[in-house]
Write an enzyme that holds these catalytic residues in place. Structure first.
Site, PDB file in Angstrom:
ATOM      1  N   SER A  61       0.801  -1.223   0.000  1.00  0.00           N
ATOM      2  CA  SER A  61       0.000   0.000   0.000  1.00  0.00           C
ATOM      3  C   SER A  61       0.832   1.271   0.000  1.00  0.00           C
ATOM      4  CB  SER A  61      -0.931   0.005   1.223  1.00  0.00           C
ATOM      5  OG  SER A  61      -0.180  -0.194   2.408  1.00  0.00           O
TER       6      SER A  61
ATOM      7  N   THR B 252      -5.477   8.180   7.348  1.00  0.00           N
ATOM      8  CA  THR B 252      -5.421   7.014   6.484  1.00  0.00           C
ATOM      9  C   THR B 252      -6.853   6.573   6.221  1.00  0.00           C
ATOM     10  OG1 THR B 252      -4.578   4.747   6.254  1.00  0.00           O
ATOM     11  CG2 THR B 252      -5.136   5.464   8.467  1.00  0.00           C
TER      12      THR B 252
ATOM     13  N   GLY C 284      -9.445   8.444   1.115  1.00  0.00           N
ATOM     14  CA  GLY C 284      -8.961   9.815   0.995  1.00  0.00           C
ATOM     15  C   GLY C 284     -10.030  10.823   0.636  1.00  0.00           C
TER      16      GLY C 284
ATOM     17  N   ARG D 186      -6.219   9.285 -10.399  1.00  0.00           N
ATOM     18  CA  ARG D 186      -6.804   9.635  -9.097  1.00  0.00           C
ATOM     19  C   ARG D 186      -5.697  10.042  -8.112  1.00  0.00           C
ATOM     20  NH1 ARG D 186      -6.385   7.567  -3.533  1.00  0.00           N
ATOM     21  NH2 ARG D 186      -8.354   7.982  -2.505  1.00  0.00           N
ATOM     22  N   VAL D 187      -5.949  11.119  -7.393  1.00  0.00           N
ATOM     23  CA  VAL D 187      -5.057  11.546  -6.316  1.00  0.00           C
ATOM     24  C   VAL D 187      -5.882  11.551  -5.032  1.00  0.00           C
ATOM     25  CG1 VAL D 187      -3.733  13.499  -5.393  1.00  0.00           C
ATOM     26  CG2 VAL D 187      -3.552  12.908  -7.815  1.00  0.00           C
ATOM     27  N   GLY D 188      -5.315  11.010  -3.976  1.00  0.00           N
ATOM     28  CA  GLY D 188      -6.061  10.935  -2.717  1.00  0.00           C
ATOM     29  C   GLY D 188      -5.738  12.088  -1.775  1.00  0.00           C
ATOM     30  N   ASP D 189      -5.962  11.857  -0.513  1.00  0.00           N
ATOM     31  CA  ASP D 189      -5.731  12.887   0.510  1.00  0.00           C
ATOM     32  C   ASP D 189      -4.255  13.001   0.902  1.00  0.00           C
ATOM     33  OD1 ASP D 189      -5.937  10.240   1.584  1.00  0.00           O
ATOM     34  OD2 ASP D 189      -5.967  11.102   3.592  1.00  0.00           O
TER      35      ASP D 189
ATOM     36  N   THR E 241       1.888   7.091   0.298  1.00  0.00           N
ATOM     37  CA  THR E 241       0.986   5.991  -0.053  1.00  0.00           C
ATOM     38  C   THR E 241       1.023   5.694  -1.543  1.00  0.00           C
ATOM     39  OG1 THR E 241      -1.314   5.245   0.233  1.00  0.00           O
ATOM     40  CG2 THR E 241      -1.022   7.466  -0.568  1.00  0.00           C
TER      41      THR E 241
HETATM   42  N1  ASP Z   1      -5.676   7.659   2.199  1.00  0.00           N
HETATM   43  C1  ASP Z   1      -5.128   6.939   1.106  1.00  0.00           C
HETATM   44  C2  ASP Z   1      -5.802   7.314  -0.143  1.00  0.00           C
HETATM   45  O1  ASP Z   1      -6.993   7.554  -0.141  1.00  0.00           O
HETATM   46  C3  ASP Z   1      -5.201   5.470   1.242  1.00  0.00           C
HETATM   47  C4  ASP Z   1      -5.106   4.898   2.624  1.00  0.00           C
HETATM   48  O2  ASP Z   1      -4.750   5.482   3.562  1.00  0.00           O
HETATM   49  O3  ASP Z   1      -5.396   3.724   2.814  1.00  0.00           O
HETATM   50  O4  ASP Z   1      -5.172   7.316  -1.163  1.00  0.00           O
END
Ligand code: ASP
Length: 332
Positions: free
Chosen positions: A89, A242, A245, A219-222, A209
């Site tokens: 991950s 975590t 996101g 896609r871009v997360g948090d 991550t």
């Molecule tokens: N927060 C991360 C994302 O959304 C993934 C994760 O923490 O599991 O990309």
């Protein structure tokens, strides 16, 4: 002539609330200045998300225990997770997006509110170190995609194929069942977020991550977003996130937590309040897991998650231990 100083002991004031707030109160009047001792600070300390935080904490601790900076510690700590091919991950070995590309998000923030971030970065094993270079070598905060990669190469980072045979196999398995539509929440995603206080009492944080597995390409997360996946304010504390996101971004999760701590909440209370904000804003919580972790200026820490299962690692002078976070609801 100096005004008369009168020290009033916390115990004499008989107030647990004062202890909890742990602020220095200095009330001046003509005759009396009341000074309440600040709570003892636990330092150095490093906390990080999930079980993989245990090994990451060890690397961070090597730096913290030798009077190194929190910034160096968090970078070194999360690099361990990024470079672990068995961790699916984060970084090398991370599960790819639905097109088969491993795309990485990371950010770092120091005690001066300086920050650096990379999003949608490919082929670089340690995005956190690229994020630090963005912070230190450019006037920007975020670089994304090809530009981020080009910058990394210019800075001397080597390119590597991050898709390990194990991750490729998992992706090929997933493709058999996939309806090729965004099926969020049912896939693995476990960012490492790390927060530390060094000997000097300074705070820094890092977050990195490979994001939600089998996400849409692009896609871009948090995690690379300051105030969502990570926020640090050296006067108050720091928080990282975590889980899904999108839900974290919607409430500016870690910025909110730091503000809640500024207003007197403990780290755990602040994380809990942010989790309840997420719960209130989402009608469907099916598999919507989010976990927050926070550390305040005194070295007090706490976490909270939507569902059971989130844990975090804490390294102090005494030990490195894994703690199960409190949560709102059990997964059925
Ligand atoms: N927060 C991360 C994302 O959304 C993934 C994760 O923490 O599991 O990309």
């Amino acid at each position: 002539m100096k005004s008369r100083r009168k020290f009033i002991k916390l115990s004499a004031m008989g107030s647990a609330a004062l202890l909890a707030k742990s602020v220095i109160a200095s009330e001046k009047s003509d005759k009396t200045e009341i000074l309440v001792s600040p709570k003892k600070i636990t330092k150095p300390i490093v906390v990080s998300t999930w079980k993989h935080g245990m090994a990451a904490n060890e690397a961070a601790w090597k730096i913290l225990s030798q009077r190194g900076s929190a910034l160096d510690a968090v970078e070194a700590g999360v690099r361990v997770t990024e470079s672990d091919p068995d961790n699916m991950s984060v970084g090398l070995g991370g599960l790819p997006d639905r097109e088969g590309f491993v795309t990485l998000d990371a950010c770092i923030m120091d005690e001066n509110n300086k920050c650096g971030s990379v999003a949608f970065l490919q082929d670089i094993e340690n995005p956190i170190s690229v994020a630090r270079k963005v912070m230190e070598k450019t006037q920007h905060v975020m670089l994304a995609g090809e530009g981020a990669k080009q910058f990394a190469v210019e800075q001397g980072f080597k390119t590597t194929n991050l898709l390990t045979p194990k991750a490729k196999k998992a992706w090929e398995e997933w493709k058999k069942e996939s309806k090729y539509q965004p099926v969020i929440n049912i896939e693995n995603h476990d960012t490492i977020g790390m927060l530390a206080i060094d000997e000097r009492g300074n705070l820094s944080g890092a977050c990195t991550t490979s994001g939600m597995a089998y996400k849409l390409h692009g896609r871009v997360g948090d995690s690379p977003i300051i105030g969502a996946g990570l926020f640090v304010d050296n006067e108050v504390g720091a928080a990282c996130a975590t889980g899904m996101g999108e839900a974290v971004i919607r409430i500016a999760g870690t910025a909110v937590i730091v503000e809640l701590m500024r207003n007197g909440r403990s780290p755990e209370e602040a994380c809990k309040e942010a989790v309840y904000r997420i719960i209130a804003k989402h009608k469907d919580l099916t598999n919507l897991q989010v976990g927050f972790l926070a550390l305040n200026k005194n070295g007090e820490y706490g976490g909270f998650s939507v569902y059971k299962g989130f844990n975090y690692a804490v390294h102090t002078n005494a030990e490195n231990k894994l703690i199960d976070a409190k949560y709102d609801r059990d997964r059925k």
